[in-house]
Write an enzyme that holds these catalytic residues in place. Sequence first.
Site, PDB file in Angstrom:
ATOM      1  N   LYS A 185     -21.947 -13.595  34.273  1.00 24.22           N
ATOM      2  CA  LYS A 185     -22.855 -12.457  34.432  1.00 24.22           C
ATOM      3  C   LYS A 185     -24.307 -12.847  34.114  1.00 24.22           C
ATOM      4  O   LYS A 185     -25.250 -12.312  34.708  1.00 24.22           O
ATOM      5  CB  LYS A 185     -22.398 -11.283  33.565  1.00 24.22           C
ATOM      6  CG  LYS A 185     -21.060 -10.690  34.013  1.00 24.22           C
ATOM      7  CD  LYS A 185     -21.125 -10.141  35.430  1.00 24.22           C
ATOM      8  CE  LYS A 185     -19.848  -9.476  35.893  1.00 24.22           C
ATOM      9  NZ  LYS A 185     -19.945  -8.957  37.256  1.00 24.22           N
ATOM     10  N   TYR A 228     -16.802 -14.926  31.218  1.00 24.82           N
ATOM     11  CA  TYR A 228     -17.344 -13.690  31.813  1.00 24.82           C
ATOM     12  C   TYR A 228     -18.846 -13.592  31.556  1.00 24.82           C
ATOM     13  O   TYR A 228     -19.639 -13.348  32.472  1.00 24.82           O
ATOM     14  CB  TYR A 228     -16.606 -12.471  31.233  1.00 24.82           C
ATOM     15  CG  TYR A 228     -17.049 -11.157  31.844  1.00 24.82           C
ATOM     16  CD1 TYR A 228     -16.581 -10.751  33.091  1.00 24.82           C
ATOM     17  CD2 TYR A 228     -17.932 -10.311  31.168  1.00 24.82           C
ATOM     18  CE1 TYR A 228     -16.982  -9.539  33.657  1.00 24.82           C
ATOM     19  CE2 TYR A 228     -18.340  -9.100  31.724  1.00 24.82           C
ATOM     20  CZ  TYR A 228     -17.860  -8.718  32.965  1.00 24.82           C
ATOM     21  OH  TYR A 228     -18.263  -7.522  33.521  1.00 24.82           O
TER      22      TYR A 228
HETATM   23  N1  LIG Z   1     -16.272  -1.518  33.800  1.00 24.12           N
HETATM   24  C1  LIG Z   1     -17.205  -2.051  32.997  1.00 24.12           C
HETATM   25  O1  LIG Z   1     -17.277  -1.769  31.791  1.00 24.12           O
HETATM   26  C2  LIG Z   1     -18.236  -2.992  33.556  1.00 24.12           C
HETATM   27  C3  LIG Z   1     -19.322  -3.316  32.748  1.00 24.12           C
HETATM   28  C4  LIG Z   1     -20.282  -4.197  33.235  1.00 24.12           C
HETATM   29  C5  LIG Z   1     -20.141  -4.753  34.488  1.00 24.12           C
HETATM   30  N2  LIG Z   1     -19.060  -4.425  35.247  1.00 24.12           N
HETATM   31  C6  LIG Z   1     -18.947  -5.068  36.559  1.00 24.12           C
HETATM   32  O2  LIG Z   1     -18.848  -4.077  37.568  1.00 24.12           O
HETATM   33  C7  LIG Z   1     -18.068  -4.575  38.647  1.00 24.12           C
HETATM   34  C8  LIG Z   1     -16.967  -3.585  38.977  1.00 24.12           C
HETATM   35  O3  LIG Z   1     -16.141  -3.430  37.834  1.00 24.12           O
HETATM   36  P1  LIG Z   1     -15.084  -2.236  37.668  1.00 24.12           P
HETATM   37  O4  LIG Z   1     -15.111  -1.885  36.235  1.00 24.12           O
HETATM   38  O5  LIG Z   1     -15.301  -1.212  38.689  1.00 24.12           O
HETATM   39  O6  LIG Z   1     -13.731  -3.042  37.939  1.00 24.12           O
HETATM   40  P2  LIG Z   1     -12.367  -2.624  38.670  1.00 24.12           P
HETATM   41  O7  LIG Z   1     -11.370  -3.614  38.182  1.00 24.12           O
HETATM   42  O8  LIG Z   1     -12.082  -1.182  38.487  1.00 24.12           O
HETATM   43  O9  LIG Z   1     -12.692  -2.880  40.212  1.00 24.12           O
HETATM   44  C9  LIG Z   1     -12.956  -4.188  40.681  1.00 24.12           C
HETATM   45  C10 LIG Z   1     -12.570  -4.266  42.143  1.00 24.12           C
HETATM   46  O10 LIG Z   1     -12.852  -5.603  42.579  1.00 24.12           O
HETATM   47  C11 LIG Z   1     -11.766  -6.051  43.367  1.00 24.12           C
HETATM   48  N3  LIG Z   1     -11.693  -7.509  43.349  1.00 24.12           N
HETATM   49  C12 LIG Z   1     -11.236  -8.323  42.354  1.00 24.12           C
HETATM   50  N4  LIG Z   1     -11.316  -9.603  42.748  1.00 24.12           N
HETATM   51  C13 LIG Z   1     -11.825  -9.602  43.998  1.00 24.12           C
HETATM   52  C14 LIG Z   1     -12.132 -10.624  44.932  1.00 24.12           C
HETATM   53  N5  LIG Z   1     -11.912 -11.911  44.673  1.00 24.12           N
HETATM   54  N6  LIG Z   1     -12.675 -10.265  46.121  1.00 24.12           N
HETATM   55  C15 LIG Z   1     -12.883  -8.957  46.423  1.00 24.12           C
HETATM   56  N7  LIG Z   1     -12.573  -7.951  45.596  1.00 24.12           N
HETATM   57  C16 LIG Z   1     -12.054  -8.271  44.391  1.00 24.12           C
HETATM   58  C17 LIG Z   1     -10.520  -5.405  42.765  1.00 24.12           C
HETATM   59  O11 LIG Z   1      -9.447  -5.363  43.691  1.00 24.12           O
HETATM   60  C18 LIG Z   1     -11.077  -4.023  42.394  1.00 24.12           C
HETATM   61  O12 LIG Z   1     -10.906  -3.106  43.461  1.00 24.12           O
HETATM   62  C19 LIG Z   1     -17.560  -5.941  38.210  1.00 24.12           C
HETATM   63  O13 LIG Z   1     -18.414  -6.954  38.737  1.00 24.12           O
HETATM   64  C20 LIG Z   1     -17.685  -5.883  36.705  1.00 24.12           C
HETATM   65  O14 LIG Z   1     -17.797  -7.151  36.111  1.00 24.12           O
HETATM   66  C21 LIG Z   1     -18.102  -3.563  34.816  1.00 24.12           C
END
Ligand SMILES: NC(=O)c1ccc[n+]([C@@H]2O[C@H](COP(=O)([O-])OP(=O)(O)OC[C@H]3O[C@@H](n4cnc5c(N)ncnc54)[C@H](O)[C@@H]3O)[C@@H](O)[C@H]2O)c1
Length: 266
Positions: A165, A161
Amino acid sequence: MARVADKIALVTGAASGIGRAAALALAHEGAHVIATDIDLDGAESVADEIRRTNRRAIALKHDVSREGEWRTAIDATVSEFGRLDVLVNNAGIGPSKPLLETSLEDWHGVMRINLDGVFLGVRMGVEAMRSLPSRPRQRPGSIVNLSSILGLVGMAETAAYSASKGGVRLLTKSTALECAEKGYDVRINSIHPGFTWTPMVQSAVKRMASAEADEEAIRTALTALHPLGRMGTADDIAAAVVYLASDESSFMTGAELVIDGGYSAR
Ligand SMILES: NC(=O)c1ccc[n+]([C@@H]2O[C@H](COP(=O)([O-])OP(=O)(O)OC[C@H]3O[C@@H](n4cnc5c(N)ncnc54)[C@H](O)[C@@H]3O)[C@@H](O)[C@H]2O)c1
């Protein structure tokens, strides 16, 4: 005046968490939205919610790791809305595993979605958005890539991961420079959220719970990593997406916006 009035914005991973909040916030500020996800029902429900506010929105089934599905999503956007102004590369997965249990297949699985998916989005997004002498842009283009604090600093048991990133962070900078140099009129920036209380983190907390530490104890420990004393909300991050999508950030490109309650400041 709406902050992204009449911009055409495609958000990947829009069915849940940060992507859902970003799609709704962009629409609230005047954008028309293409909500894409592998979860079509979830994307449809976001598009429905946007249409109820009299903005235009469509939902598409779209796996960001598949080049052909990117082509279909961009073509559908241009045929429905005439152009693309904003692309939010948000879709991602967040597994954690000890290094010695991480197979090459696990590694590639994370890279395919978190890094290849963003690369394909940036390449096809820039191709669709760039200003050409024969086709000058009506509005400046903006691409927003979701990286993470784990693209800035490391954390145990997140090798794949964090590497994905970190890759998004420098993919952003290199492509931003290339777009600037070539006069494409497309800005590209990354966002680095701290732990944000979305389904991704909620299910990670469930996975980490054990006899020694229940879910509440793990949530408290994760919260304590943030000097402001709370985890982020999806709306905290969506606010940054709107800012980078809007012309308010017109002098920003290749930048990293850290939204982490102070996590990475110490
Ligand atoms: N939540 C956190 O703490 C956090 C922190 C830093 C970065 N992020 C990043 O933010 C982004 C969103 O995260 P989140 O927390 O909202 O996650 P989440 O799991 O709530 O939502 C992610 C969405 O991406 C979709 N998805 C997964 N694989 C996919 C694919 N191959 N093609 C298209 N869609 C796909 C899922 O169906 C889901 O709707 C991610 O890139 C994550 O790495 C999240």
